[in-house]
Design an enzyme around this catalytic site. Structure first.
Site, short mmCIF file in Angstrom:
data_model
loop_
_atom_site.label_atom_id
_atom_site.label_comp_id
_atom_site.label_asym_id
_atom_site.label_seq_id
_atom_site.Cartn_x
_atom_site.Cartn_y
_atom_site.Cartn_z
N PRO A 129 0.83 -1.20 0.00
CA PRO A 129 0.00 0.00 0.00
C PRO A 129 0.87 1.26 0.00
O PRO A 129 1.93 1.31 0.65
CB PRO A 129 -0.80 -0.11 1.30
CG PRO A 129 -0.75 -1.57 1.67
CD PRO A 129 0.59 -2.04 1.19
N SER A 134 5.88 9.49 2.01
CA SER A 134 6.76 10.27 2.88
C SER A 134 7.44 9.45 3.97
O SER A 134 8.22 10.00 4.76
CB SER A 134 5.95 11.40 3.54
OG SER A 134 4.92 10.87 4.35
N TYR A 469 12.57 14.43 20.22
CA TYR A 469 12.82 14.33 18.78
C TYR A 469 14.24 14.82 18.51
O TYR A 469 14.55 16.00 18.72
CB TYR A 469 11.79 15.20 18.06
CG TYR A 469 11.65 15.00 16.58
CD1 TYR A 469 10.57 14.31 16.07
CD2 TYR A 469 12.57 15.54 15.69
CE1 TYR A 469 10.41 14.15 14.69
CE2 TYR A 469 12.42 15.39 14.32
CZ TYR A 469 11.33 14.69 13.83
OH TYR A 469 11.17 14.54 12.47
#
Length: 550
Positions: A129, A134, A469
């Site tokens: 899929p 991204s 992050y």
């Protein structure tokens, strides 16, 4: 998207209006922003492996979706070969295409997805899929040694908001809807899904669900696992359709099994998601803290308070310096470090400017809610030695938040490497994890004989912990393979996550990049359960084999 980089053709990062950035990059990592860029090769000059699609498979797919929606040209197949990880971009620019899909098909509804899946299974083909392309952890590539036909199932034609239930505050949306598509359709009716990942412009609802995505405003709206109330998935066992209820006690959650499944269970065709009325007021304010630890403790207290901000973000000192270096001359961001602010921070607050950390906190809702939350947060910020500097920088951050990934292409054009890794852990472990990850990355740089930097921000807060992050960049040695250096640094960061109580990923998923740590994260028995689930649903390993677990 570009076949060789992030985003759309004609859109790129440049630094000439940011006078502090080139000196920062050169000082911290030896990256020369003024070096002439390496020219991206012409795809026509590269040796793209030919399609191996059998005629029978091609004919059956044409019957399923129409001839104009079955593609085998080189450009379309290459775009669907990889995602957009650093490894993907390096390989594709080298002409290392791995296992290129033989066909790319574009179904328009669930019935066509069912027909494509049946055709693929009957032909013993591999089906992967594809949403926006991204993904940065290797979730989209076929095994390099795959001998069976490979079909990329692109959901790009399935992008409609089907209906909005204003009473239940939910919306049915097709899985191929890109972020801007679904927001435009919802906004026109006065609603928002509130999900804004960095990849927002180039990622889809189905991709968000398949990777358990989080958005920049998840403090208010929740991550995609919270937002998604029901799913429809075409699987080898039939169409899975979970009920559109807020909560259920019906055995192990099938909805949860689909979340984060990365195409291993089937093709997500639509979802029922929570939506919210567009806010009466929305503002992002900027603050400074004396150091990263103070910022973390403030975010902890905000999460434990009655305040309900939409964004809680605090950068460590290195990322703060980077952010300041990206400021345009004379901009609201550059004004943050004006003489007046420096004097106030240093003389009045006693803050070491080299340790000072920038924070953005967002507020959204009714005017009364925003005012109350701002007041509560302001008291907590002051308690931890911080101070506010207004809404101007926050407005700029909000406008530019989706442009950051273009920087990676810019430095890659100049021979440098940059990437991101993120994790979540408990409040008790955040600061130690941060320090140990930074130390592990710097040790890896030294061992690889390269100069680099690593920085971090807290990006999502929860009751018991938060996401951190990390961004890293380096200039590889003149001799040797830059990807080998990248592997060493990336491995050091990921291992430090596990060793310090973090998860392998907070929202980027597993794919193939993070697969070595699945057993550590889930336990060996947990990884076996996941493997058994995939084997039970897809015994022929036709659905994205190799993602998450082998």
């Amino acid at each position: 998207m570009k076949w060789w980089g992030w985003g759309q053709e004609g859109v790129a990062f440049h630094h000439h209006d940011k006078p502090g950035l080139a000196p920062f990059a050169y000082r911290m990592a030896g990256i020369d922003f003024n070096a002439p860029p390496v020219q991206v090769p012409d795809l026509a000059e590269l040796d793209v492996p030919a399609s191996q699609a059998p005629d029978g498979l091609r004919s059956a797919l044409v019957e399923a979706v129409g001839a104009e929606h079955v593609h085998d040209d080189d450009l379309t197949r290459v775009v669907h070969t990889y995602g957009k990880s650093m490894r993907d971009l390096v390989r594709i620019r080298r002409g290392d295409f791995g296992r290129v899909p033989d066909l790319v098909v574009y179904p328009v509804d669930e019935a066509q997805v069912e027909a494509v899946l049946r055709t693929g299974l009957d032909s013993d083909a591999v089906l992967i899929p594809f949403g926006g392309g991204s993904n940065i952890v290797g979730s989209l590539e076929a095994p390099r040694d795959e001998s069976r036909p490979v079909v990329s199932v692109d959901l790009g034609r399935m992008r409609s908001v089907i209906e909005v239930d204003e009473t239940s505050q939910t919306a049915r949306i097709q899985a191929g809807a890109l972020g801007p598509d679904l927001e435009a359709q919802l906004n026109a009716r006065g609603w928002t899904i509130g999900h804004f990942p960095d990849s927002f412009k180039h990622s889809t609802l189905g991709g968000w669900i398949a990777t358990r995505s989080s958005g920049m405003q998840s403090d208010r709206f929740g991550d995609i696992a919270d937002i998604t109330r029901a799913v429809r998935v075409v699987t080898p066992k039939g169409v899975v359709a979970t009920r559109a209820v807020p909560v259920q006690s019906a055995g192990p959650s099938v909805r949860e099994m689909v979340l984060g499944s990365e195409g291993r269970l089937g093709v997500i065709t639509e979802a029922l998601v929570q939506v919210h009325r567009l806010a009466e007021e929305r503002v992002i304010l900027a603050y400074f803290f004396p150091d990263y630890g103070s910022g973390l403790r403030a975010m902890h207290d905000v999460a434990a308070s009655d305040a309900a901000p939409s964004i809680t973000r605090v950068s460590d000192a290195m990322e703060t310096q980077f952010t300041m270096a990206t400021a345009k001359k004379g901009s609201r961001l550059s004004a943050l470090m004006s003489k007046g602010v420096k004097v106030y921070a240093e003389k009045r607050k006693g803050i070491d400017l080299d340790k000072m950390c920038l924070s953005f906190i967002g507020y959204e809702g009714s005017k009364e809610h925003v005012a109350r939350t701002k007041r509560l947060v302001g008291e907590i910020v002051k308690k931890h030695g911080g101070f506010g500097v207004g809404s101007g920088p926050g407005t700029l951050y909000d406008q530019k938040k989706f442009d950051t990934p273009y920087i990676r292409d810019f430095i890659l054009d100049r021979g440098a490497y940059g990437d991101v890794s993120e994790t979540s852990s408990s409040w008790a472990t955040l600061e130690v994890l941060h320090d140990n990850v930074v130390a592990a990355a710097n040790k890896a740089f030294a061992e690889q004989g390269t100069q680099g930097f690593v920085f971090c921000h807290l990006s999502h807060s929860y009751h018991s912990g938060a996401c951190q992050y990390f961004t890293f960049a380096f200039q590889p040695p003149a001799e040797g393979d830059g990807l080998a250096v990248y592997d060493a640094v990336k491995h050091a960061i990921q291992q430090a996550f596990i060793d310090n109580g973090g998860t392998l990923s907070h929202h980027h998923a597993v794919g193939r990049e993070h697969k070595p740590w699945v057993g550590d994260d889930l336990s060996s028995a947990g990884a076996q359960i996941v493997s058994a689930l995939f084997q039970g649903v897809d015994p022929g390993r036709n659905l994205n084999p190799g993602a998450i677990v082998d």
